[in-house]
Write a protein that holds these residues in place. Structure first.
Motif, PDB file in Angstrom:
ATOM      1  N   HIS A 144     -32.632 -16.218 -28.450  1.00 36.91           N
ATOM      2  CA  HIS A 144     -33.088 -15.666 -27.176  1.00 36.91           C
ATOM      3  C   HIS A 144     -34.602 -15.844 -27.012  1.00 36.91           C
ATOM      4  O   HIS A 144     -35.091 -16.249 -25.962  1.00 36.91           O
ATOM      5  CB  HIS A 144     -32.701 -14.188 -27.126  1.00 36.91           C
ATOM      6  CG  HIS A 144     -32.614 -13.599 -25.760  1.00 36.91           C
ATOM      7  ND1 HIS A 144     -32.099 -12.354 -25.524  1.00 36.91           N
ATOM      8  CD2 HIS A 144     -32.979 -14.072 -24.539  1.00 36.91           C
ATOM      9  CE1 HIS A 144     -32.147 -12.089 -24.230  1.00 36.91           C
ATOM     10  NE2 HIS A 144     -32.694 -13.108 -23.608  1.00 36.91           N
ATOM     11  N   HIS A 156     -38.484 -11.233 -19.775  1.00 38.62           N
ATOM     12  CA  HIS A 156     -38.347 -11.206 -21.238  1.00 38.62           C
ATOM     13  C   HIS A 156     -39.564 -10.589 -21.914  1.00 38.62           C
ATOM     14  O   HIS A 156     -39.428  -9.909 -22.929  1.00 38.62           O
ATOM     15  CB  HIS A 156     -38.041 -12.611 -21.764  1.00 38.62           C
ATOM     16  CG  HIS A 156     -36.659 -13.066 -21.387  1.00 38.62           C
ATOM     17  ND1 HIS A 156     -36.390 -13.668 -20.177  1.00 38.62           N
ATOM     18  CD2 HIS A 156     -35.468 -12.956 -22.028  1.00 38.62           C
ATOM     19  CE1 HIS A 156     -35.086 -13.920 -20.112  1.00 38.62           C
ATOM     20  NE2 HIS A 156     -34.500 -13.501 -21.206  1.00 38.62           N
ATOM     21  N   TRP A 199     -29.936  -8.736 -14.426  1.00 46.89           N
ATOM     22  CA  TRP A 199     -30.592  -7.626 -15.110  1.00 46.89           C
ATOM     23  C   TRP A 199     -30.303  -6.325 -14.371  1.00 46.89           C
ATOM     24  O   TRP A 199     -30.102  -6.326 -13.161  1.00 46.89           O
ATOM     25  CB  TRP A 199     -32.117  -7.820 -15.099  1.00 46.89           C
ATOM     26  CG  TRP A 199     -32.604  -8.987 -15.900  1.00 46.89           C
ATOM     27  CD1 TRP A 199     -32.467 -10.317 -15.586  1.00 46.89           C
ATOM     28  CD2 TRP A 199     -33.298  -8.939 -17.154  1.00 46.89           C
ATOM     29  NE1 TRP A 199     -33.040 -11.089 -16.569  1.00 46.89           N
ATOM     30  CE2 TRP A 199     -33.567 -10.275 -17.540  1.00 46.89           C
ATOM     31  CE3 TRP A 199     -33.732  -7.897 -17.972  1.00 46.89           C
ATOM     32  CZ2 TRP A 199     -34.237 -10.589 -18.727  1.00 46.89           C
ATOM     33  CZ3 TRP A 199     -34.403  -8.205 -19.147  1.00 46.89           C
ATOM     34  CH2 TRP A 199     -34.647  -9.536 -19.516  1.00 46.89           C
ATOM     35  N   ASP A 215     -31.188  -7.122 -20.127  1.00 48.57           N
ATOM     36  CA  ASP A 215     -30.761  -8.495 -19.856  1.00 48.57           C
ATOM     37  C   ASP A 215     -29.243  -8.550 -20.032  1.00 48.57           C
ATOM     38  O   ASP A 215     -28.742  -8.280 -21.123  1.00 48.57           O
ATOM     39  CB  ASP A 215     -31.461  -9.405 -20.874  1.00 48.57           C
ATOM     40  CG  ASP A 215     -31.248 -10.890 -20.629  1.00 48.57           C
ATOM     41  OD1 ASP A 215     -30.325 -11.250 -19.883  1.00 48.57           O
ATOM     42  OD2 ASP A 215     -32.020 -11.686 -21.213  1.00 48.57           O
ATOM     43  N   HIS A 269     -26.255 -14.955 -22.747  1.00 46.99           N
ATOM     44  CA  HIS A 269     -27.055 -15.357 -23.917  1.00 46.99           C
ATOM     45  C   HIS A 269     -27.653 -14.146 -24.644  1.00 46.99           C
ATOM     46  O   HIS A 269     -28.077 -14.260 -25.787  1.00 46.99           O
ATOM     47  CB  HIS A 269     -28.137 -16.388 -23.549  1.00 46.99           C
ATOM     48  CG  HIS A 269     -29.255 -15.880 -22.684  1.00 46.99           C
ATOM     49  ND1 HIS A 269     -29.683 -16.523 -21.541  1.00 46.99           N
ATOM     50  CD2 HIS A 269     -30.063 -14.805 -22.795  1.00 46.99           C
ATOM     51  CE1 HIS A 269     -30.697 -15.860 -21.010  1.00 46.99           C
ATOM     52  NE2 HIS A 269     -30.944 -14.815 -21.744  1.00 46.99           N
TER      53      HIS A 269
HETATM   54 MN    MN Z   1     -32.470 -13.547 -21.538  1.00 43.89          MN
END
Ligand code: MN
Length: 201
Positions: A27, A77, A126, A163, A167
């Protein structure tokens, strides 16, 4: 001047068993790195070069997909790593706790509303806890790498975000997004979330 991938504030395995080391490593080193590199490529030589990421998102042209997706991905992120921690026993500050009670009735009700927003975000995206000027807090969800600061979203300043792109959880949780969301609540850095609340209210 370009944006740097910020240093991860803990080891890849620090959030286990809630978030596994392999997911963290991929990630951070692949996904977050790619958003960072692609953002830099998108703004180099444009009028956006040299501006802060907050400034870029607040004044985003949503039609500028490269900056929307990668600028959002970069900011989202950065925030995500900051609001996670291996440290146990953190709780929201007194003032944030009061804001949660006022907005949602109780912490338990907030957790349910936030978890539902994360669970029902269709596809990638998100869920957020945000604060507006004046101190009102709100839960919202955004698709892809959109962010509450963006002018077509306008949902306040994010102070907590999860998130829910596959992934972020698929290696460990496969299709069980709800289990990942439940686990996330064990590794929230409430000191940081409270700090962001106080800074942005
Ligand atoms: Mn992500």
């Amino acid at each position: 001047m370009s944006f740097n991938l910020p240093e991860l504030p803990y080891a890849y395995n620090a959030l286990e068993p809630y978030i596994d080391a392999r997911t963290m490593e991929i990630h951070y080193t692949k996904h977050h790195k790619a958003y960072t590199d692609n953002l830099n490529n998108a703004i180099t030589g444009t009028e956006l070069e040299g501006k802060s990421i907050e400034d870029i998102l607040l004044n985003l042209d949503p039609e500028n997909k490269a900056v929307r997706n990668n600028g959002g991905g970069y900011y989202n992120h950065n925030l995500f790593w900051e609001i996670l921690t291996p440290d146990k026993g953190m709780t929201p500050s007194k003032e944030l706790s009061e804001a949660i009670d006022k907005a949602f009735g109780s912490f338990k009700a907030f957790k349910e509303i936030f978890s539902k927003a994360a669970a029902t975000q269709f596809g990638s995206g998100w869920a957020w806890l945000t604060v507006h000027k004046g101190g009102k807090i709100e839960v919202c969800a955004t698709a892809n790498q959109d962010n509450p600061l963006m002018p077509h979203i306008q949902c306040g300043s994010p102070i907590l975000g999860i998130d829910v792109w596959e992934h972020a959880y698929y290696l460990n949780y496969q299709n069980r997004r709800a289990d990942y969301i439940e686990a996330f609540f064990n590794v929230i850095n409430w000191n940081k979330v409270s700090e962001l609340y106080h800074k942005n209210k």
